[in-house]
Design an enzyme around this catalytic site. Sequence first.
Site, PDB file in Angstrom:
ATOM      1  N   PRO A   2     -26.572 -43.855-112.361  1.00  0.00           N
ATOM      2  CG  PRO A   2     -26.738 -44.320-110.093  1.00  0.00           C
ATOM      3  CD  PRO A   2     -26.404 -44.941-111.402  1.00  0.00           C
ATOM      4  CD  GLU A   3     -24.410 -38.772-115.553  1.00  0.00           C
ATOM      5  OE1 GLU A   3     -24.421 -37.541-115.722  1.00  0.00           O
ATOM      6  OE2 GLU A   3     -24.027 -39.568-116.430  1.00  0.00           O
TER       7      GLU A   3
END
Length: 286
Positions: A2-3
């Site tokens: 996840p960014e």
Amino acid sequence: MPELPEVEVVRRGLARWVAHRTVADAEVLHPRAVRRHLAGPDDFAHRLGGHRIGTPSRRGKYLWLPLEDTDQAVLAHLGMSGQLLVQPHEVPAEKHLRIRVRFADDLGTELRFVDQRTFGGLSLHETSADGLPDVIAHIARDPLDPLFDDEAFHRALRRKRTTIKRALLDQSLISGVGNIYADEALWRARLHYERPTATLTRPRTTELLGHVRDVMNAALAVGGTSFDSLYVNINGESGYFERSLDAYGREGLPCRRCATPMRRRPWMNRSSYYCPKCQRAPRVTP
DNA sequence: CCTAGAACCTGCGAGC
DNA sequence: TGCTCGCAGGTTCTAG
């Protein structure tokens, strides 16, 4: 992995399914998942009970759930494999279920924090006047934040003696950018990952920031990137932005601009993907 | 103060 | 078949 776009998708899911519900109780199944809560798992679980969840917020890859009528918030970071799931009570516990939060209503669902590698976690913190949890005061605004200061970012790049990809991943300069979107934005900007930041002109910085925003907005539009079952959004649905990645993971495949085979180089215990023709290495490696 | 690199963690797939 | 090893990577800590 996840960014910013993936975390924002999760935040929206929480706003839809968790906000304005009152916590009945919380259960910590793995102490490492609350290691940032220094008072310990029991204290974390105890202090959540009875509070109503406000509107979830996000800065970079951090998100938090304010507890209404308090100066506190539940801070969440997904690390690399963390998921926040809203599940019906009867769904069996996931293999890596770390924290469970039940609510004092009859909606029949609960909030679960699931994390295989346990780099992520939840913790409870005081918030400052602007609502930001105190422990993330050092995290810079992210490039989708209307108050992000492009000019200040450029001045910071000029001041530093480091390379551009390191700077993009430095959460105290610009937050929300991880290894994948850094490579994507650098490919779009035709910049080599080891380009010294002090050599960037203002127009180049502006162009790069534009590409960072474009690639993040594109990912947001399709609900975040994912490569396997490790990342799923709040409803358990995977994103599928990976189909449109131009650099990350494309070692040996033709550059979409010039057809030169893309390269992968070990870098900081991870990898950098780039086109050796479009993204020329700087003459002097710092 | 600044920068670079290691440590943390677990599952998977490649190679032997 | 089963073992080892490399790899995935965000953040924080430590070393220089």
